[in-house]
Write an enzyme that holds these catalytic residues in place. Sequence first.
Site, PDB file in Angstrom:
ATOM      1  N   ASP A   1      39.730  18.864 -34.141  1.00 38.96           N
ATOM      2  CA  ASP A   1      40.368  17.953 -33.608  1.00 38.96           C
ATOM      3  C   ASP A   1      41.681  17.665 -34.377  1.00 38.96           C
ATOM      4  O   ASP A   1      41.825  16.942 -35.482  1.00 38.96           O
ATOM      5  CB  ASP A   1      39.539  16.525 -33.749  1.00 38.96           C
ATOM      6  CG  ASP A   1      40.224  15.462 -33.133  1.00 38.96           C
ATOM      7  OD1 ASP A   1      39.649  14.469 -32.660  1.00 38.96           O
ATOM      8  OD2 ASP A   1      41.564  15.453 -32.930  1.00 38.96           O
TER       9      ASP A   1
ATOM     10  N   LYS B   1      48.753  12.548 -29.500  1.00 39.90           N
ATOM     11  CA  LYS B   1      49.833  11.934 -30.347  1.00 39.90           C
ATOM     12  C   LYS B   1      51.139  12.526 -30.325  1.00 39.90           C
ATOM     13  O   LYS B   1      51.861  12.346 -29.378  1.00 39.90           O
ATOM     14  CB  LYS B   1      49.357  11.518 -31.662  1.00 39.90           C
ATOM     15  CG  LYS B   1      48.302  10.661 -31.661  1.00 39.90           C
ATOM     16  CD  LYS B   1      47.511  10.395 -33.013  1.00 39.90           C
ATOM     17  CE  LYS B   1      46.423   9.545 -32.899  1.00 39.90           C
ATOM     18  NZ  LYS B   1      46.574   7.968 -32.755  1.00 39.90           N
TER      19      LYS B   1
ATOM     20  N   THR C   1      42.251  13.930 -11.670  1.00 42.64           N
ATOM     21  CA  THR C   1      43.482  13.825 -10.967  1.00 42.64           C
ATOM     22  C   THR C   1      44.707  14.313 -11.438  1.00 42.64           C
ATOM     23  O   THR C   1      45.311  15.128 -10.814  1.00 42.64           O
ATOM     24  CB  THR C   1      43.744  12.165 -10.588  1.00 42.64           C
ATOM     25  OG1 THR C   1      42.215  11.679 -10.024  1.00 42.64           O
ATOM     26  CG2 THR C   1      44.795  11.924  -9.307  1.00 42.64           C
TER      27      THR C   1
ATOM     28  N   PHE D   1      36.726  10.068 -36.450  1.00 39.56           N
ATOM     29  CA  PHE D   1      37.336   9.470 -35.389  1.00 39.56           C
ATOM     30  C   PHE D   1      37.727  10.672 -34.285  1.00 39.56           C
ATOM     31  O   PHE D   1      38.630  11.114 -34.537  1.00 39.56           O
ATOM     32  CB  PHE D   1      38.733   8.483 -35.920  1.00 39.56           C
ATOM     33  CG  PHE D   1      38.745   7.608 -34.670  1.00 39.56           C
ATOM     34  CD1 PHE D   1      39.565   8.184 -33.496  1.00 39.56           C
ATOM     35  CD2 PHE D   1      38.532   6.402 -34.415  1.00 39.56           C
ATOM     36  CE1 PHE D   1      39.792   7.354 -32.282  1.00 39.56           C
ATOM     37  CE2 PHE D   1      38.715   5.577 -33.360  1.00 39.56           C
ATOM     38  CZ  PHE D   1      39.407   6.011 -32.309  1.00 39.56           C
TER      39      PHE D   1
END
Length: 462
Positions: A289, A320, A344, A180
């Site tokens: 990751d 997280k 941005t 994931f």
Amino acid sequence: GEPSGPRMVTDSIPGPVSQSRLKDLNQIQPSQSIQLFLDYDRSLGNYIVDVDGNQLLDVYTQISSMPLGYNHPNLLKLLDDPSIVKAFINRPALGAFPGADWPERLSNSLMAVAPPGLKTITTMACGSCSNENAYKQIFMWYRSKQRGHDNFSQEELDSCMINQEPGSPQLSLLSFHGAFHGRTMGCLTTTHSKAIHKLDVPAMDWPIARFPLYKYPLEEHTRENQEEDRKCLEEVEDLIHQYNAKGMPVAGIVIEPIQAEGGDNHGSNEFFQQLQAIAKRNGAAFLIDEVQTGGGPTGKYWCHEHFDLPEAPDIVTFSKKMLTGGYYMKDEFRPSHGYRIYNTWMGEPSKIIVLEEVIKVVKRDNLLENTKNVGEILMQGIHALEDKYPQHINSTRGKGTFIAFNGKDPATRDKIVGNLKAAGIHSGGCGEQAVRLRPALIFQPHHAEIFLDKLETVLGQL
Ligand SMILES: Cc1ncc(COP(=O)(O)O)c(CNc2csc(C(=O)O)c2)c1O
């Protein structure tokens, strides 16, 4: 102070007040995934208090995303400082107009806990946009190496504007079944944990290898698990050669140090050391990751630090428990021009300010050590329950408090999670049949005892 233990006041969750809020919210936004409404005023430390007054010991911390639990006193005190208020209300476009204190803020937070060997950072907002932009960074790095420079040809400049080669190159990333990495388009192509995440969304035909699936207890299955590593690594290298040969060269390998959504699948140190060598041998980047594993729950700030890798991964993404998104990378991945990796906000100073305080608390209270110690209590306790109820649970595994065990089957896992919740323990499932623990870094031995006691009761009643 914290509640002395769980206390359920409604027959089930969500209770009546949560249900009425759900009706209101559903008028405005899709709400099928909402579990309960939380009282963020009364929740404290390791305990959730929901709007119906139920008090649950939180061993999952939402989506493994609250480093110090709820309403930590040091974080509440932060806002007593008026200078911080301005950082909360003036949200800067950090890629263009950072405040004077931004370099120092980054040094005191993200760079203070940088993975060994990585000195460059890009800040983002969440796990998906961190992976999304890290992927782009890999493709730019790969093409720059292939070209030998970044003086783009007119053909590249023109063709990329209409999504054609050579400006929009046919490159790929190798990911793993069970992974994931997020739900935005690029990440989603490398995510393979649940169909519901992917249905109806176009995906790229990129290589997908098997992640090692071990037999437990590990010490009784050394040979089979080594063979499993070998087979998975062989498949990775074959896939890279295949995709290179068919004109979709693998620019990078992306992997979690423990596959979390996929079911808390662990890989051996040797597996990760070999995988890094395969990436290097084939000119592919190596991205780890750490969105779910990073920030301390495995007993080190970064899970991959357990692997004794001969050199740092090329890119480490996080979010997280780090409260903000982003990634660390080797200098060679710095883009040749500004404005190639950009958006941005590029993250948020208010989150970095809170993270700085979290890191101070982790250091002051020795919370990585705490996570190791309380993780051992949990592992021993769950192992004992596995011995007592082998018909219900098996394969206890974990690093620090990043722990999981399997129900005999998915239905048993769902019953365990459901009955723990009814007993006032908020836990979670992942993969086919794993129950996962993701307690806050402030989880203490007495919390572990409460959890183990409730788990024993639940298992005894199955
Ligand atoms: C290893 C890893 N990499 C990337 C992500 C994506 O992070 P977010 O985009 O959700 O912040 C996550 C997010 N985890 C997650 C847990 S449940 C969930 C979901 O969208 O259902 C997402 C992750 O665990």
